[in-house]
Design a protein around this motif. Structure first.
Motif, short mmCIF file in Angstrom:
data_model
loop_
_atom_site.label_atom_id
_atom_site.label_comp_id
_atom_site.label_asym_id
_atom_site.label_seq_id
_atom_site.Cartn_x
_atom_site.Cartn_y
_atom_site.Cartn_z
N LYS A 40 0.90 -1.49 -0.13
CA LYS A 40 -0.06 0.13 0.04
C LYS A 40 0.93 1.18 0.09
CE LYS A 40 -3.70 -2.29 2.11
NZ LYS A 40 -4.93 -2.33 3.43
N ARG A 41 0.16 2.40 -0.12
CA ARG A 41 0.84 3.51 -0.16
C ARG A 41 1.63 3.79 0.93
NH1 ARG A 41 -1.09 9.27 -2.38
NH2 ARG A 41 0.58 10.60 -1.41
N GLY A 42 3.05 4.10 1.04
CA GLY A 42 3.79 4.52 2.29
C GLY A 42 4.25 2.97 2.74
N GLY A 43 3.96 1.78 2.44
CA GLY A 43 4.21 0.54 2.70
C GLY A 43 5.73 0.26 2.38
N HIS A 44 6.43 0.96 1.48
CA HIS A 44 7.78 0.47 1.14
C HIS A 44 8.70 1.20 2.28
CE1 HIS A 44 11.61 1.89 -0.60
NE2 HIS A 44 11.62 0.67 -1.01
N SER A 45 8.17 2.53 2.42
CA SER A 45 9.06 3.05 3.62
C SER A 45 8.97 2.40 5.06
CB SER A 45 8.51 4.53 3.92
OG SER A 45 8.88 5.34 2.63
N ALA A 46 7.65 2.22 5.28
CA ALA A 46 7.37 1.55 6.74
C ALA A 46 7.94 0.11 6.83
CB ALA A 46 5.89 1.35 6.86
N PHE A 47 7.80 -0.60 5.71
CA PHE A 47 8.66 -2.07 5.58
C PHE A 47 9.94 -1.88 5.60
CE2 PHE A 47 10.20 -5.78 3.36
CZ PHE A 47 9.64 -6.76 3.73
N THR A 48 10.57 -1.21 5.10
CA THR A 48 12.15 -0.96 5.09
C THR A 48 12.92 -0.42 6.45
OG1 THR A 48 12.24 1.11 3.87
CG2 THR A 48 12.52 -0.97 2.87
N SER A 49 11.77 0.62 7.09
CA SER A 49 12.26 1.16 8.36
C SER A 49 12.22 0.02 9.35
CB SER A 49 11.61 2.32 8.63
OG SER A 49 10.19 2.04 8.96
N ILE A 50 11.06 -0.68 9.34
CA ILE A 50 11.28 -1.93 10.57
C ILE A 50 12.35 -2.79 10.22
CG2 ILE A 50 9.52 -3.76 11.16
CD1 ILE A 50 7.27 -2.08 10.38
N LEU A 51 12.36 -3.42 8.59
CA LEU A 51 13.27 -4.27 8.41
C LEU A 51 14.87 -4.21 8.84
CD1 LEU A 51 13.79 -7.00 6.67
CD2 LEU A 51 14.15 -5.52 4.91
N PHE A 52 15.01 -2.84 8.86
CA PHE A 52 16.43 -2.27 8.81
C PHE A 52 16.73 -1.70 10.39
CE2 PHE A 52 16.20 -2.77 4.18
CZ PHE A 52 17.19 -3.65 4.17
N SER A 53 15.68 -1.67 11.28
CA SER A 53 15.72 -0.99 12.53
C SER A 53 16.64 -1.52 13.49
CB SER A 53 14.41 -0.74 13.11
OG SER A 53 13.90 -2.11 13.40
N PRO A 54 17.39 -0.87 14.15
CA PRO A 54 18.36 -1.60 15.07
C PRO A 54 17.40 -2.13 16.56
CG PRO A 54 18.53 0.72 15.53
CD PRO A 54 17.60 0.50 14.27
N LYS A 55 17.99 -3.14 17.10
CA LYS A 55 17.38 -3.45 18.18
C LYS A 55 17.25 -2.37 19.12
CE LYS A 55 17.81 -6.97 22.07
NZ LYS A 55 18.07 -8.12 22.50
N THR A 56 16.01 -2.13 19.82
CA THR A 56 15.82 -1.08 21.02
C THR A 56 16.68 -1.51 21.99
OG1 THR A 56 14.07 -0.02 22.18
CG2 THR A 56 14.04 -2.25 22.04
#
Length: 86
Positions: A40-56
């Motif tokens: 969906k619209r904006g999904g690319h950014s959300a998907f990649t930000s979650i995928l490449f996020s560091p451990k909290t």
């Protein structure tokens, strides 16, 4: 992005973020729902930000306290499990 955004690849990646990989295989719809949302619209950014996020750096318990102390619940929450490696 399209290589990453397919159910088999998503299921494989999910196997690395759950402490118990059976959580992924028990819900065959989860990878499909993630792929649908990423399409969906904006999904690319959300998907990649979650995928490449560091451990909290915030502990599981502190994250729960943070959310439970709010007057209104957030519209969306992404939580990891206490035993999950990510």
């Amino acid at each position: 992005f399209d290589t990453l955004r397919n159910p088999l690849t998503v299921a494989t990646m999910l196997g690395g973020v759950y402490a118990d990989a059976r959580a992924v295989t028990a819900d065959e719809e989860l990878p499909k729902r993630i792929v649908a949302a990423a399409s969906k619209r904006g999904g690319h950014s959300a998907f990649t930000s979650i995928l490449f996020s560091p451990k909290t750096k915030v502990s599981f318990e502190d994250a729960l306290l943070e959310v439970s102390g709010r007057e209104a619940a957030p519209a969306v929450g992404l939580f990891y499990g206490r035993e999950d490696p990510w």
